[in-house]
Design an enzyme around this catalytic site. Structure first.
Site, short mmCIF file in Angstrom:
data_model
loop_
_atom_site.label_atom_id
_atom_site.label_comp_id
_atom_site.label_asym_id
_atom_site.label_seq_id
_atom_site.Cartn_x
_atom_site.Cartn_y
_atom_site.Cartn_z
N ASP A 1 -6.99 19.77 -14.56
CA ASP A 1 -7.32 18.42 -15.03
C ASP A 1 -6.99 18.40 -16.52
OD1 ASP A 1 -8.53 16.12 -16.03
OD2 ASP A 1 -10.15 16.16 -14.56
N TYR B 1 -15.93 17.81 -15.55
CA TYR B 1 -16.48 16.46 -15.62
C TYR B 1 -17.47 16.31 -14.45
CZ TYR B 1 -16.74 11.50 -14.57
OH TYR B 1 -17.20 10.25 -14.25
N ARG C 1 0.85 -1.20 0.00
CA ARG C 1 0.00 0.00 0.00
C ARG C 1 0.88 1.25 0.00
NH1 ARG C 1 -1.73 1.41 4.68
NH2 ARG C 1 -2.35 -0.69 5.32
N LYS D 1 -8.13 7.32 -19.50
CA LYS D 1 -8.39 7.85 -20.85
C LYS D 1 -7.14 7.72 -21.74
CE LYS D 1 -12.05 9.06 -18.51
NZ LYS D 1 -13.15 8.15 -18.31
#
Ligand code: PLP
Length: 386
Positions: free
Chosen positions: A177, A105, A53, A202
């Site tokens: 972004d 978004y 982690r 993406k």
């Protein structure tokens, strides 16, 4: 390696930084370290990795690679774009104020308004295509400005340099972004951004086969805090998903060139189509910010939105596409076509969508890298249904 030290070209960095052959075997492809923990030599003595982690060598490689592509100091990857934006939000404290673009978004304002506003953060949404609106919205407690350029789905641009000039003197962090452009076509850090975020789902991954997100930092304090969040909150990216992105970015430069080339052809076709009312694409000469697009981006990408006139028209054409796939998401090698009002921006509600001009007739296309003639033929036959 040399590509890291010198300012090697973009494609060279994409293929070589963090992508060095495995030192133990010489394997050219980075290994996937599928492990939850690491053996230690004695108490407190190990090879830099203690628990997965906290860190993982495949993840380290990806973070080095993406930092190099955006020109940042360090990168931190998370399990999705939204997990990344959530991690960035935790850099703030109750009572802080954030100025955001009003056409982000849909998942981003959903997170801000339906989760974080309950924890004492305040959000204001303004049209950031005019930097003066950002200036006006800033309050004493504003700590962050969060923008997307181009916006999704209306393809409005924000002048990153102009907004950075507003933020910098006030020590407000500017977050960009950069998902729609990828670092290949837009370099927000060079234009004054403090943090750059991507949904790697993406263009960076590019093959629609894994979720992920990255934040690229410009300061050590951000990098340290975000590494701490990986360890403390745990929304890290798995080694396999890291590997998928490392694999995907090797072809980012050639994919983006092809996306851009085909994007321009499809946009011209749509702009001339008699049944369409409007086409939103920064590469078209009649886009209101075409000059800014040429200045700020080195390509126009392949995200195009068009107005079919009604929900019924949108549905008629979307039912008929064959090469294009109807579905959410973008940035894959395959052409994806979507309906923002019922998909990506459903969470805004009808009123929220109306306020920013997202109509029921809008259709968004992420032009893939298939033969462009096939895409035009497909769109042509689908639009004949309107
Ligand atoms: C611009 C933008 N930012 C962030 C996200 C969220 O990313 P993810 O779906 O990987 O959580 C998306 C998803 O579509 C997006 O388009």
């Amino acid at each position: 390696m040399a590509a890291k030290k010198t300012k090697a070209g973009f494609a060279t960095r994409a293929i070589h930084v963090g992508q060095e052959p495995d030192p133990t075997t010489g394997a050219v492809a980075p290994p996937i370290f599928a492990t939850s923990t690491y053996v230690q030599q004695e108490i407190g003595k190990h090879k830099g990795y203690e628990y997965a982690r906290v860190s993982n060598p495949t993840r380290t490689r990806l973070e080095e690679n993406l930092a190099a592509l955006e020109g940042g100091l360090a990168a931190r990857v998370f399990s999705s774009g939204m997990a990344t934006i959530n991690a960035i939000t935790t850099l703030l404290k109750a009572g802080d104020h954030v100025v955001c673009g009003n056409n982000l978004y849909g998942g981003t304002p959903r997170l801000f308004n339906q989760v974080w506003s309950d924890f004492g953060l305040e959000f204001a949404y303004v049209d950031t295509s005019d930097a003066r609106n950002v200036q006006k919205a800033i309050k004493k407690n504003t700590r962050m400005v969060f923008i997307e350029t181009p916006t999704n789905p209306l393809m409005a641009l924000t002048d990153i340099r102009a907004v950075s000039d507003v933020c910098r003197p006030k020590k407000i962090d500017l977050v960009v972004d950069n998902t729609f452009m990828s670092p290949y076509f837009q370099q927000p850090i060079a234009l004054g951004a403090d943090l750059v975020v991507h949904s790697t789902t993406k263009f960076l991954n590019g093959h629609s086969d894994g979720l992920g997100g990255v934040v690229v930092c410009t300061r050590q304090d951000q990098a340290d805090k975000l590494a701490f969040l990986q360890k403390a909150a745990g929304a890290i990216l798995s080694p396999f998903e890291c590997w998928l992105i490392l694999r995907g970015v090797k072809t980012l430069a050639v994919r983006m060139e092809k996306h851009d080339e085909s994007g321009r052809v499809v946009a011209e076709f749509l702009a001339k189509h008699k049944k369409l009312k409007k086409v939103f694409f920064p590469g078209l000469a009649d886009h209101p910010q075409h000059d800014l697009a040429k200045r700020q981006m080195s390509g126009f990408g392949s995200m195009i939105t068009f107005e079919t006139g009604s929900l019924s028209n949108a549905n008629k054409m979307l039912r008929k596409v064959k090469v294009c796939s109807l579905g959410e998401s973008l940035g894959g090698v395959e052409t994806l076509i979507s309906h923002p009002a019922t998909m990506t921006h459903a969470a805004l509600g009808e009123k929220g969508r109306q306020e920013i001009g997202i109509t029921d007739g809008l259709v968004r296309i992420s032009v893939g890298i298939e033969d462009v003639e096939d895409l035009i033929d497909d769109l042509d036959q689908a639009l004949s249904a309107i």
